[in-house]
Design a protein around this motif. Structure first.
Motif, PDB file in Angstrom:
ATOM      1  N   VAL B 177       0.853  -1.312  -0.009  1.00  0.00           N
ATOM      2  CA  VAL B 177       0.103   0.025   0.040  1.00  0.00           C
ATOM      3  C   VAL B 177       0.932   1.219   0.080  1.00  0.00           C
ATOM      4  O   VAL B 177       1.715   1.220   0.591  1.00  0.00           O
ATOM      5  CB  VAL B 177      -0.990   0.074   1.230  1.00  0.00           C
ATOM      6  CG1 VAL B 177      -1.729   1.372   1.202  1.00  0.00           C
ATOM      7  CG2 VAL B 177      -1.917  -1.140   1.317  1.00  0.00           C
ATOM      8  N   GLU B 210      -2.030   1.889  -4.813  1.00  0.00           N
ATOM      9  CA  GLU B 210      -2.686   2.888  -4.319  1.00  0.00           C
ATOM     10  C   GLU B 210      -4.090   2.402  -3.821  1.00  0.00           C
ATOM     11  O   GLU B 210      -4.559   1.761  -4.336  1.00  0.00           O
ATOM     12  CB  GLU B 210      -2.939   4.030  -5.533  1.00  0.00           C
ATOM     13  CG  GLU B 210      -1.768   4.844  -6.021  1.00  0.00           C
ATOM     14  CD  GLU B 210      -2.097   5.878  -6.756  1.00  0.00           C
ATOM     15  OE1 GLU B 210      -2.339   7.103  -6.319  1.00  0.00           O
ATOM     16  OE2 GLU B 210      -1.842   5.818  -8.215  1.00  0.00           O
ATOM     17  N   PRO B 211      -4.514   2.980  -2.621  1.00  0.00           N
ATOM     18  CA  PRO B 211      -5.462   2.510  -2.035  1.00  0.00           C
ATOM     19  C   PRO B 211      -6.874   2.399  -2.932  1.00  0.00           C
ATOM     20  O   PRO B 211      -7.837   1.738  -2.818  1.00  0.00           O
ATOM     21  CB  PRO B 211      -5.831   3.736  -0.828  1.00  0.00           C
ATOM     22  CG  PRO B 211      -4.347   4.146  -0.547  1.00  0.00           C
ATOM     23  CD  PRO B 211      -3.587   4.110  -1.870  1.00  0.00           C
ATOM     24  N   ARG B 212      -6.905   3.517  -3.913  1.00  0.00           N
ATOM     25  CA  ARG B 212      -8.066   3.762  -4.736  1.00  0.00           C
ATOM     26  C   ARG B 212      -8.296   2.338  -5.552  1.00  0.00           C
ATOM     27  O   ARG B 212      -9.435   2.121  -5.716  1.00  0.00           O
ATOM     28  CB  ARG B 212      -7.611   4.561  -5.817  1.00  0.00           C
ATOM     29  CG  ARG B 212      -8.750   5.184  -6.770  1.00  0.00           C
ATOM     30  CD  ARG B 212      -7.848   6.036  -7.825  1.00  0.00           C
ATOM     31  NE  ARG B 212      -7.147   6.899  -7.497  1.00  0.00           N
ATOM     32  CZ  ARG B 212      -7.633   8.452  -7.254  1.00  0.00           C
ATOM     33  NH1 ARG B 212      -8.722   8.510  -7.716  1.00  0.00           N
ATOM     34  NH2 ARG B 212      -6.500   9.213  -7.023  1.00  0.00           N
TER      35      ARG B 212
END
Lengths: 340, 340
Positions: B177, B210-212
């Motif tokens: 992450v 990426e957290p998205r």
């Protein structure tokens, strides 16, 4: 009231910017200074029959690309529409800046040209995010990957002033993101911040907020370091997208789905609107000594209009004055504590 | 195959536990050892006409409360149903443990009584979370608030083995992450972990996530420190709850909404089922030398049944053997690198 707008920031520039400026000038009666390639701006306005009445154009030859190194705004792109907007703000030619360009370049140019509020350690982008019961401001959302407890306290002060003055929330509830509600939970950062918030006593500090309760709206000002804040922001966006896809799948596929969609169209639309953060305008760049609003990169005309309204409110309601006062109070407390 | 089940863990114990054990014994043909107050277990089984055939009961006088300090499992609650389950596992009386009690107490009792895999720095709870395209394992989800890069590499090894052996994913995509896709992004932790993952070469390491893109399912093994992981887990839960409420509001309110609900009932139910993580059973406690599964505190009979199935697979498919082999390879590489 004069709002300086970067004419070439965002994916839909300059058309969406021109549309937003036109609407804002008509609806709010604000004057607009638009930076960018004057020929292109005039050509675009003419092609789409957008009147430039009430708008002053300031010509700049270049545009900073979104993937440029943020520092380049001071050298290679010193003649860009974004740099010029900041220069005009710094020189007092307008009251606020609205820009949909690169966040990093905005933080750099605003910090160096417009300058930070005295005593503020770091400027930060503070997006307003919809929640079940309204919205909250998230700080830091990614500008400062590593933070110290004092920075978190400053974020709290700035976010609190913004939510009170701009969103009209009385005594905004300020909370620190943590993995438990208890005061003893978390890393050194959270423990330190907790102590500082309790000491300062000038905010409505409600303690820790567990991430589970952020979307419910349990705090108005959600404080954390830039790494965690970016995770919160991006994960919220990603999950929102996932849900949007699921709703599309439920309502767009098959006859029954489409009928069902028609039956609940209004509610689904209302829900989507509630969750659409462009409705709130943009994200303020907090810690800068003059109002700067970052509009979303994908802003359409309406989003630019909302961002300009937000910039007007930001300038009119003296958010920066309140931040300055609060920081002075904290400094005074610290001096007294040391003297005792 | 003998699964040891804590009869008094979770909000719905002992009834839900008994129901789950009965279903699992019938469907999977596993033998069950059930720990807890024998009288209460027999009374509950009798009252609800649940046959105890194929289940061995091991009496324990106490139950550790969820809010007890985790360390108390070794002293004040050494005679609890959870402690006894771990003791039986350690003594080889069964092949795996399923428990829905306090995570902290499980980590402590498993680490001290069952012991960690040789070379593993920290044991961790690794929940399986639904994504748009399937599911992913999250490590660390909260057990270790501060982590070092070497710990993240071990998490990657353990999560990868689990997803391959239990979820049947070939060459699971392992990602760290981070707030950007580029290798140069992040804190020292991410930079360090990135280098270690690249060096080791034994995993299908795909870089940063990426957290998205976590909810979209871009990685099968999502690696981060326990603070960030807990934020990801809890925020996902919170947003899920928010969406659930919105769907309820859309479909339960008014005549049109209810009709619409009926029209898309199947799809909404399918979506809810897909997003229901109890379908995957529980979360493995990885790093322990024998299989331990943490069932969700709110588990019903079906969730316990799934957790028992997962425990059986965990024991049968030699996940721990693969973890041990991979860790040995990494150790060998390190020794060689140092010798060179």
């Amino acid at each position: 009231m004069k709002i300086i707008v970067d004419g070439f920031g965002g994916d839909n520039a300059p058309l969406a910017v021109l549309e937003g400026c036109r609407m804002a000038a008509d609806e709010y009666g604000v004057e607009i200074i638009l930076t960018g390639d004057e020929k292109k701006l005039r050509a675009c306005a003419e092609e789409h029959r957008i009147s430039l009445a009430g708008m002053e154009l300031v010509h700049t030859p270049s545009v900073i690309p979104v993937d440029a190194h943020p520092q380049d705004i001071m050298t290679e792109y010193a003649d860009s529409s974004m740099a010029e907007a900041m220069r005009l703000l710094s020189a007092g030619k307008g009251d606020a800046v609205v820009c949909a360009g690169s966040t990093g370049a905005m933080v750099v140019s605003a910090s160096l040209m417009v300058r930070r509020i005295k005593g503020v350690k770091r400027a930060t982008l503070a997006p307003i995010i919809p929640s079940e019961s309204g919205c909250y401001i998230l700080m830091d959302a990614g500008a400062n990957v590593e933070c110290r407890p004092e920075m978190l306290l400053q974020f709290g002060v700035m976010g609190s002033a913004y939510m009170e003055k701009i969103m009209g929330i009385k005594q905004p509830r300020v909370a620190v993101v943590n993995i438990g509600a208890e005061e003893t939970k978390g890393r050194e950062l959270e423990l330190g911040a907790h102590a500082l918030f309790r000491q300062s006593g000038i905010l409505n500090f409600t303690g820790n907020i567990e991430p589970r309760y952020i979307p419910r709206g349990d705090a108005d000002v959600v404080i954390t370091d830039g790494f965690t804040g970016n995770v919160v922001l991006k994960l919220t966006e990603g999950l929102g997208k996932m849900i949007g896809n699921a709703l599309k799948d439920i309502f767009m596929d098959g006859f029954a789905g489409k009928i069902a969609g028609l039956l609940v169209l209004k509610k689904v639309k209302a829900f989507k609107k509630k969750m659409d953060y462009t409705e709130y305008g943009g994200a303020p760049l907090l810690g800068i000594s003059k109002p700067v609003i970052k509009a979303h990169g994908s802003s359409n005309g309406n989003a630019f209009k909302n961002a300009i309204r937000q910039a007007r409110d930001f300038a009119e309601r003296d958010v920066i004055g309140q931040i300055t006062d609060s920081l002075a109070k904290i400094k005074e407390q610290n001096t007294q504590t040391k003297a005792e």
